[in-house]
Design an enzyme around this catalytic site. Structure first.
Site, short mmCIF file in Angstrom:
data_model
loop_
_atom_site.label_atom_id
_atom_site.label_comp_id
_atom_site.label_asym_id
_atom_site.label_seq_id
_atom_site.Cartn_x
_atom_site.Cartn_y
_atom_site.Cartn_z
N LYS A 177 0.84 -1.21 0.00
CA LYS A 177 0.00 0.00 0.00
C LYS A 177 0.87 1.26 0.00
CE LYS A 177 -2.71 2.37 3.26
NZ LYS A 177 -2.93 2.27 4.67
N ASP A 221 -6.70 1.26 0.89
CA ASP A 221 -6.83 1.56 2.32
C ASP A 221 -8.24 1.15 2.75
OD1 ASP A 221 -8.52 3.50 1.37
OD2 ASP A 221 -7.71 5.09 2.64
#
Ligand code: SF4
Length: 235
Positions: free
Chosen positions: A129, A147
């Site tokens: 991420k 997210d």
């Protein structure tokens, strides 16, 4: 009888329409972390774990004025560093990551942040991420950032049923053109923060209502829904 799931073509078409609507809704969508170099964005993203972008943006001016290079972070006094980043939470673990990051960049990458996923994910505190945030926003390499908002909204849009972020990334990536991956991530995060909240999405005030298969998950009455919308900014 449960209706048949939409065909892949129908799914792609609807996903792209939603992406276009989001583009109209949020023409200014962007990364809400402040940074001016890949290293600053990498550090800010590490600090943003379990913390708001707004809080990180309050801390980074002091941090970035003090530490300019990977070598500066590698040589940082731990107590100093922890004091500066304390308010972002989990500051001991984050200090570990930042100290280790500085060292690893100096040892293996000549002090520079590498511009590819394979190398980025070998750095302390950097998962897929974080790597995608840095690639997409500091290097212009398209990346999907899964997210909590992205995961929730892509499920509500029925773009995926996966819970694992890597699988969500792969399935959504198959629906949306690669060139839009970074901006799509911002658009979903912006909509999630403002309208499509985890507990009570503001369905009755949502511009995507007619396209969204989850319309009705939150109040559909417009007056009630309007009160749930958050204006931002969030940074
Ligand atoms: S209609 Fe409701 S569930 Fe769908 S995107 Fe809008 S707020 Fe979220």
């Amino acid at each position: 009888m449960t209706p048949d799931p939409p065909s892949h073509t129908a799914l792609v078409r609807r996903a792209r329409r939603i992406n276009r609507e989001l583009a109209v809704l949020y023409p200014d969508a962007h990364c809400e972390l402040n940074f001016s170099t890949p290293l600053e964005l990498l550090v800010a993203t590490i600090l943003s774990a379990q913390c708001t972008d707004k809080r990180v943006n309050m801390v980074t001016p002091v941090l970035f004025a003090r530490f300019h290079t990977a070598a500066d972070y590698a040589a940082a006094d731990r107590a100093d560093l922890e004091k500066i980043i304390q308010s972002t939470g989990f500051f001991r673990a984050k200090a570990n990551s930042i100290l280790g990051l500085g060292q690893a960049l100096c040892d293996r990458f000549g002090g520079q942040v590498p511009g590819n996923l394979a190398d980025l994910v070998t750095l302390p505190g950097v998962g897929r991420k974080t790597a995608n945030v840095v690639l997409g926003n500091a290097f212009g390499v398209p990346g999907i950032t899964v997210d909590t908002h992205f995961a929730r909204l892509s499920k509500r849009f029925r773009w995926t049923r996966q819970a694992d972020p890597d699988k969500i990334e792969a399935e959504v990536g198959a629906l949306i053109p690669r060139s839009d991956w970074t901006i799509l991530s911002h658009r979903l995060i912006w909509h999630g923060r403002r309208v499509c909240h985890a507990r009570k999405p503001a369905c009755g005030a949502c511009a995507l209502a007619r396209l969204c298969p989850s319309f009705g998950e939150g109040p559909t009455d417009e007056a009630t829904a309007r009160k749930l919308v958050k204006a931002g900014p969030f940074s």
